[in-house]
Design a protein around this motif. Structure first.
Motif, PDB file in Angstrom:
ATOM      1  N   SER A 154     -10.726  -2.012 -10.385  1.00  0.00           N
ATOM      2  CA  SER A 154     -10.829  -4.095 -10.421  1.00  0.00           C
ATOM      3  C   SER A 154     -10.128  -3.474  -9.121  1.00  0.00           C
ATOM      4  O   SER A 154      -9.998  -2.189  -8.555  1.00  0.00           O
ATOM      5  CB  SER A 154      -9.395  -4.406 -11.244  1.00  0.00           C
ATOM      6  N   LYS A 214       1.595  -6.348  -9.187  1.00  0.00           N
ATOM      7  CA  LYS A 214       1.276  -5.078  -9.356  1.00  0.00           C
ATOM      8  C   LYS A 214       0.962  -3.449  -8.529  1.00  0.00           C
ATOM      9  O   LYS A 214       1.652  -2.914  -9.212  1.00  0.00           O
ATOM     10  CB  LYS A 214      -0.314  -5.655  -9.215  1.00  0.00           C
ATOM     11  N   LEU A 215       1.881  -3.583  -6.903  1.00  0.00           N
ATOM     12  CA  LEU A 215       1.691  -3.345  -6.026  1.00  0.00           C
ATOM     13  C   LEU A 215       2.924  -2.510  -6.571  1.00  0.00           C
ATOM     14  O   LEU A 215       3.615  -1.410  -6.564  1.00  0.00           O
ATOM     15  CB  LEU A 215       1.053  -2.773  -4.744  1.00  0.00           C
ATOM     16  N   LEU A 222       0.836  -7.157   3.198  1.00  0.00           N
ATOM     17  CA  LEU A 222      -0.696  -8.032   2.570  1.00  0.00           C
ATOM     18  C   LEU A 222      -0.287  -9.233   2.938  1.00  0.00           C
ATOM     19  O   LEU A 222       0.551  -9.826   3.901  1.00  0.00           O
ATOM     20  CB  LEU A 222      -0.618  -8.260   0.727  1.00  0.00           C
ATOM     21  N   TRP A 227       0.918 -11.999  -6.764  1.00  0.00           N
ATOM     22  CA  TRP A 227       0.426 -11.672  -7.890  1.00  0.00           C
ATOM     23  C   TRP A 227      -0.383  -9.005  -7.606  1.00  0.00           C
ATOM     24  O   TRP A 227       0.241  -8.783  -8.298  1.00  0.00           O
ATOM     25  CB  TRP A 227      -0.945 -11.499  -9.051  1.00  0.00           C
ATOM     26  N   LEU A 228      -1.242  -9.487  -6.472  1.00  0.00           N
ATOM     27  CA  LEU A 228      -1.263  -8.088  -6.170  1.00  0.00           C
ATOM     28  C   LEU A 228      -0.081  -7.219  -4.906  1.00  0.00           C
ATOM     29  O   LEU A 228       0.002  -5.985  -6.069  1.00  0.00           O
ATOM     30  CB  LEU A 228      -2.350  -7.836  -4.990  1.00  0.00           C
ATOM     31  N   ASP A 229       0.512  -8.060  -4.840  1.00  0.00           N
ATOM     32  CA  ASP A 229       2.435  -7.812  -4.242  1.00  0.00           C
ATOM     33  C   ASP A 229       3.141  -6.969  -5.929  1.00  0.00           C
ATOM     34  O   ASP A 229       3.600  -6.439  -5.587  1.00  0.00           O
ATOM     35  CB  ASP A 229       3.174  -8.841  -3.907  1.00  0.00           C
ATOM     36  N   LEU A 263      -7.628  -0.157  -5.280  1.00  0.00           N
ATOM     37  CA  LEU A 263      -6.756  -0.552  -4.032  1.00  0.00           C
ATOM     38  C   LEU A 263      -5.353   0.587  -3.865  1.00  0.00           C
ATOM     39  O   LEU A 263      -4.705   1.136  -2.720  1.00  0.00           O
ATOM     40  CB  LEU A 263      -5.884  -1.724  -3.604  1.00  0.00           C
ATOM     41  N   GLN A 264      -4.792   0.718  -5.287  1.00  0.00           N
ATOM     42  CA  GLN A 264      -4.124   1.391  -5.669  1.00  0.00           C
ATOM     43  C   GLN A 264      -5.389   3.484  -5.661  1.00  0.00           C
ATOM     44  O   GLN A 264      -4.327   4.353  -5.649  1.00  0.00           O
ATOM     45  CB  GLN A 264      -3.590   1.515  -6.809  1.00  0.00           C
ATOM     46  N   ARG A 278      -3.255 -15.302  -5.331  1.00  0.00           N
ATOM     47  CA  ARG A 278      -3.274 -13.780  -4.967  1.00  0.00           C
ATOM     48  C   ARG A 278      -2.565 -12.331  -5.479  1.00  0.00           C
ATOM     49  O   ARG A 278      -2.708 -11.713  -5.367  1.00  0.00           O
ATOM     50  CB  ARG A 278      -4.784 -13.563  -4.876  1.00  0.00           C
ATOM     51  N   ASP A 327      -7.216  -3.882  -7.847  1.00  0.00           N
ATOM     52  CA  ASP A 327      -6.135  -4.376  -7.375  1.00  0.00           C
ATOM     53  C   ASP A 327      -5.811  -1.539  -8.034  1.00  0.00           C
ATOM     54  O   ASP A 327      -5.583  -1.335  -7.568  1.00  0.00           O
ATOM     55  CB  ASP A 327      -5.072  -4.424  -8.689  1.00  0.00           C
TER      56      ASP A 327
END
Length: 154
Positions: free
Chosen positions: A13, A48-49, A75, A44-46, A18-19, A41, A15
């Motif tokens: 995915s 997740k990180l 971001l 949401w990514l913020d 990116l991880q 989005r 994310d």
């Protein structure tokens, strides 16, 4: 001038990719900006990180928050305030040839299962290499990352 790496995601995915990529960029001593196209989005990514394992914490923030210019990973929806060494784009965000001149590396991450994303990435490849930018196309389709194409630029 930096290079542009195209990441054709078929197993990861955005994310997840990116991880994997962000810690490598930070280990190289780079400041990174991740440019998206949608504020929700990025929120949401913020999250997740932030929710990753403590031992793999990725220091980051959003450009809408105070001190955006100090963030090691920022971001953003627009021009990054943190003076990045690496600019990553997701979800079809724009990347201009002039921006590549100011970074060590630019990365375009796109969903290989989405025909619109594939078409957009092909257009970006053509526009950026046509403008003289060096580019490398990476695919994970085989189960590991493999270099599939390269354009030397000017």
């Amino acid at each position: 001038m930096g290079e542009v790496y195209f990441y054709h995601l078929t197993r990861s995915s955005v994310d997840g990719a990116l991880q994997n990529l962000l810690p490598r960029a930070l280990a190289a001593g780079w400041r990174v900006a991740v440019r998206g196209t949608d504020a929700d989005r990025l929120d949401w990514l913020d999250q997740k990180l932030w929710l990753g394992p403590e031992e793999s914490f990725l220091p980051h923030g959003q450009d809408k928050n105070p001190h955006a210019e100090l963030q090691p990973v920022l971001l953003t929806l627009g021009q990054p305030a943190n003076g990045p060494d690496c600019l990553m784009t997701i979800d079809g965000a724009a990347l201009e040839p002039s921006e590549i001149e100011g970074v060590k590396r630019a990365c375009i991450l796109f969903d290989g299962h989405d025909e619109e994303a594939l078409s957009h990435a092909r257009g970006q490849w053509k526009a950026l290499t046509g403008a003289g930018c060096a580019a490398i196309y990476w695919s994970e389709e085989s189960g590991r990352w493999e270099k599939k194409a390269e354009s030397g630029g000017k």
